[in-house]
Design a protein around this motif. Structure first.
Motif, short mmCIF file in Angstrom:
data_model
loop_
_atom_site.label_atom_id
_atom_site.label_comp_id
_atom_site.label_asym_id
_atom_site.label_seq_id
_atom_site.Cartn_x
_atom_site.Cartn_y
_atom_site.Cartn_z
N TRP A 160 42.22 10.60 28.60
CA TRP A 160 42.31 11.34 27.32
C TRP A 160 42.74 12.78 27.57
CZ3 TRP A 160 39.77 15.64 25.38
CH2 TRP A 160 39.89 15.86 23.99
N ARG A 161 42.11 13.41 28.56
CA ARG A 161 42.45 14.80 28.88
C ARG A 161 43.91 14.92 29.33
NH1 ARG A 161 39.04 17.42 33.57
NH2 ARG A 161 40.18 15.84 34.74
N HIS A 162 44.35 13.98 30.14
CA HIS A 162 45.74 14.01 30.61
C HIS A 162 46.71 13.88 29.45
CE1 HIS A 162 49.07 13.38 33.40
NE2 HIS A 162 49.44 12.36 32.65
N GLU A 163 46.39 13.01 28.50
CA GLU A 163 47.25 12.84 27.34
C GLU A 163 47.25 14.10 26.47
OE1 GLU A 163 49.96 10.89 24.89
OE2 GLU A 163 49.26 10.47 26.92
N GLN A 164 46.09 14.73 26.33
CA GLN A 164 46.01 15.97 25.56
C GLN A 164 46.89 17.05 26.18
OE1 GLN A 164 43.81 16.55 22.57
NE2 GLN A 164 44.23 14.37 22.75
N ARG A 165 46.82 17.16 27.49
CA ARG A 165 47.63 18.16 28.19
C ARG A 165 49.11 17.86 28.05
NH1 ARG A 165 44.09 18.48 33.84
NH2 ARG A 165 42.41 19.83 33.05
N ARG A 166 49.46 16.59 28.15
CA ARG A 166 50.87 16.21 28.05
C ARG A 166 51.42 16.54 26.66
NH1 ARG A 166 53.90 12.61 25.89
NH2 ARG A 166 52.12 11.52 24.95
N GLU A 167 50.65 16.18 25.62
CA GLU A 167 51.09 16.46 24.26
C GLU A 167 51.18 17.96 24.00
OE1 GLU A 167 48.56 14.45 21.53
OE2 GLU A 167 49.12 12.44 22.21
N ALA A 168 50.21 18.71 24.54
CA ALA A 168 50.21 20.15 24.36
C ALA A 168 51.43 20.79 25.02
CB ALA A 168 48.94 20.75 24.93
#
Length: 377
Positions: free
Chosen positions: A362-370
């Motif tokens: 989840w954190r990795h996806e948040q960072r990628r989207e950001a």
């Protein structure tokens, strides 16, 4: 159709394997292992026990990664061969075994993929975790102790070395707070997703009317500081208090003033330490934890500055990140990832890898989207 399904599953597994091997950089890992083996064989290695433990721990982790990658590659080849033989001989058992093995390999690859997502600045470090009871009175203190046991059991299950550094016991039951250290490569990267507010809903064992109680506990995770970190703490910025260590219920376990409380005056950050026998050892341990917290605060301040420049690109982590419901039903659910299980006792016994892995993804996806949104501005 069965052959197509197997070929597709095998192809997906091989693609994921190649992606993981590339991300982990096997050649770099092997070079790192060779260097660590030279360090481990050096005379006088154990003269510095802290460094020796770091070297041997990193060596063991790197060797395990390479061994697992090599094993997975062999298993993929064996599964393909088994399936081909099963087709040639029309052997249903061999075909089923090959399909089952590819499924097992896919699961192992999913677990190993998590390692490639731990690419944060401090993810590779050991972790210092502090648990504090929140709202909910004695139930919250009891909940904090349940969480402490949960994380220590998790470390034990995964073969990580954990050490409780400080415990402040509540008067009736449970703990006000506790700090422990997990010494293992990527302990911080894994445990950092556990930071936040945890909520427990249950029939209170401390309520003589048997009413349902909601209580809270906070979990803070910081990376362990290393010699390369530069956190300058002038003596004028700290206040050091000493006192006698104590055990559950206030029973004296130490008659000397060995326990240490350090207050960082500019930030009002307080660290207490009473696990070691001497005041000098407790002060050194407390300073290490204080430096870890100040390091994270500095990192967060830098992140806030970057976020201000980029705009509010993504909602930050909410205060309440996980609920543990024991009544009127059994459920533990992460409110960020949606990951949940009804096996509440298993969770409190340390079976939380599913939550941690989901949090890392989840954190990795948040960072990628950001990052994508920031690049578009």
């Amino acid at each position: 159709m069965a052959d197509f399904d197997f070929s597709q599953a095998l192809g997906e597994a091989r693609t994921k394997y190649e992606s993981i091997a590339k991300a982990l950089n096997v050649e770099r890992l092997k070079a790192e292992i060779a260097d660590l083996e030279r360090q481990a064989a050096a005379p006088g290695l154990w003269d510095d026990q802290e460094n020796a433990q770091k070297v041997t721990s990193q060596l063991s982790a790197s060797q395990a990664q390479v061994k697992k990658l090599e094993s997975l590659e062999g298993r993929l080849d064996d599964a393909e061969t088994l399936f081909e033989l099963g087709q040639e001989e029309t052997d249903a058992d061999s075909l089923d075994e090959a399909r089952s093995e590819v499924g097992a390999i896919q699961k192992d690859l999913d677990e190993m993929e998590i390692q490639t997502l731990l690419d944060g600045e401090y993810d590779a470090r050991s972790a210092v975790v502090t648990i504090r009871s929140g709202a909910g009175g004695v139930d919250a203190a009891d909940f904090a102790q349940m969480l402490l046991r949960m994380y220590l059991r998790w470390a034990e299950r995964d073969g990580y070395k954990a050490k409780v550094m400080d415990t402040s016991y509540a008067e009736e039951a449970g703990i006000k707070s506790a700090t422990f250290q997990v010494n293992a490569p990527y302990a911080y990267g894994r445990l950092s997703v556990e930071g936040g507010t945890h909520r427990l809903v249950r029939i209170s064992p401390f309520d003589n009317q048997g009413r349902r109680q909601t209580s809270f506990a906070a979990v803070e995770v910081v990376p362990l500081v290393e010699e390369t970190d530069h956190i300058d703490i002038p003596d004028s910025d700290i206040r050091v208090d000493t006192y006698c260590s104590s055990g559950p219920g206030g029973q004296g376990v130490n008659t000397t003033y060995s326990a240490v409380r350090i207050t960082h005056l500019p930030t009002n950050t307080v660290v207490t330490m009473q696990d070691e026998r001497s005041q000098i050892q407790n002060r050194a341990a407390a300073m290490a934890v204080l430096q870890s917290r100040l390091l994270v605060m500095r990192h967060e301040a830098e992140a806030r500055k970057k976020k201000e420049l980029a705009g509010d690109i993504k909602a930050s982590w909410g205060d309440q990140m996980r609920s543990y419901v024991l009544h009127p039903y059994q459920m533990v659910k992460d409110l960020r990832t949606g990951y949940e299980t009804s096996q509440t006792q298993a969770v409190f016994d340390g079976d939380i890898d599913g939550f941690i892995d989901a949090g890392i993804r989840w954190r990795h996806e948040q960072r990628r989207e950001a990052a994508e949104e920031a690049s578009e501005e």
